[in-house]
Design a protein around this motif. Structure first.
Motif, short mmCIF file in Angstrom:
data_model
loop_
_atom_site.label_atom_id
_atom_site.label_comp_id
_atom_site.label_asym_id
_atom_site.label_seq_id
_atom_site.Cartn_x
_atom_site.Cartn_y
_atom_site.Cartn_z
N ASN A 129 -4.53 -4.17 2.14
CA ASN A 129 -4.62 -3.26 0.99
C ASN A 129 -4.16 -1.85 1.33
O ASN A 129 -3.85 -1.07 0.43
CB ASN A 129 -6.05 -3.22 0.45
N GLU A 130 -4.10 -1.52 2.59
CA GLU A 130 -3.67 -0.19 3.01
C GLU A 130 -2.21 -0.16 3.45
O GLU A 130 -1.72 0.88 3.90
CB GLU A 130 -4.57 0.31 4.15
N MET A 131 -1.53 -1.27 3.32
CA MET A 131 -0.13 -1.35 3.74
C MET A 131 0.79 -0.92 2.61
O MET A 131 0.42 -0.94 1.44
CB MET A 131 0.21 -2.79 4.15
N THR A 132 2.01 -0.59 2.99
CA THR A 132 3.04 -0.27 2.00
C THR A 132 3.47 -1.56 1.31
O THR A 132 3.20 -2.67 1.80
CB THR A 132 4.26 0.39 2.66
N ASN A 133 4.15 -1.43 0.22
CA ASN A 133 4.68 -2.60 -0.49
C ASN A 133 5.59 -3.42 0.42
O ASN A 133 5.57 -4.65 0.40
CB ASN A 133 5.43 -2.19 -1.76
#
Length: 79
Positions: free
Chosen positions: A16-20
Motif C-alpha cells: 500500500n505504500e508503493m508507487t503504482n
C-alpha cells in the motif's frame, strides 16, 4: 495487514505504500509465479504421459505387454 506486506532481501515492504509502478511489478511477479506453477504442473503431467507411452512402445516392440497399475489399458486395435 500482513497480506499487503512482501519480503524482499530480508526487508518488509508494504504494498500500500508503493508507487503504482512498484505495485505493477508486484502484480506481474505474482502472475508469473502462478503461470510458472501451472506450467510445472502441466510439465509433470506431460512427463508422466510420455514415460507411460514410451514404456508401452518399448514393451510392444519387444513383443511384451506393459501394464502400469496406475493407468487402465485401452484397446488400440484398428477396426
Amino acid at each position: 495487514m500482513e497480506d499487503h506486506v512482501i519480503h524482499i532481501n530480508g526487508s518488509k515492504h508494504n504494498i500500500n505504500e508503493m508507487t503504482n509502478e512498484q505495485r505493477y511489478f508486484v502484480s506481474q511477479i505474482r502472475d508469473l509465479q502462478q503461470k510458472s506453477a501451472g506450467h510445472r504442473f502441466q510439465l509433470d503431467q506431460a512427463n508422466v504421459a510420455q514415460n507411460y507411452f514410451t514404456n508401452k512402445l518399448i514393451a510392444s516392440l519387444n513383443g511384451e505387454v506393459y501394464h502400469d497399475p496406475a493407468m487402465p489399458d485401452a484397446d488400440f486395435t484398428a477396426h
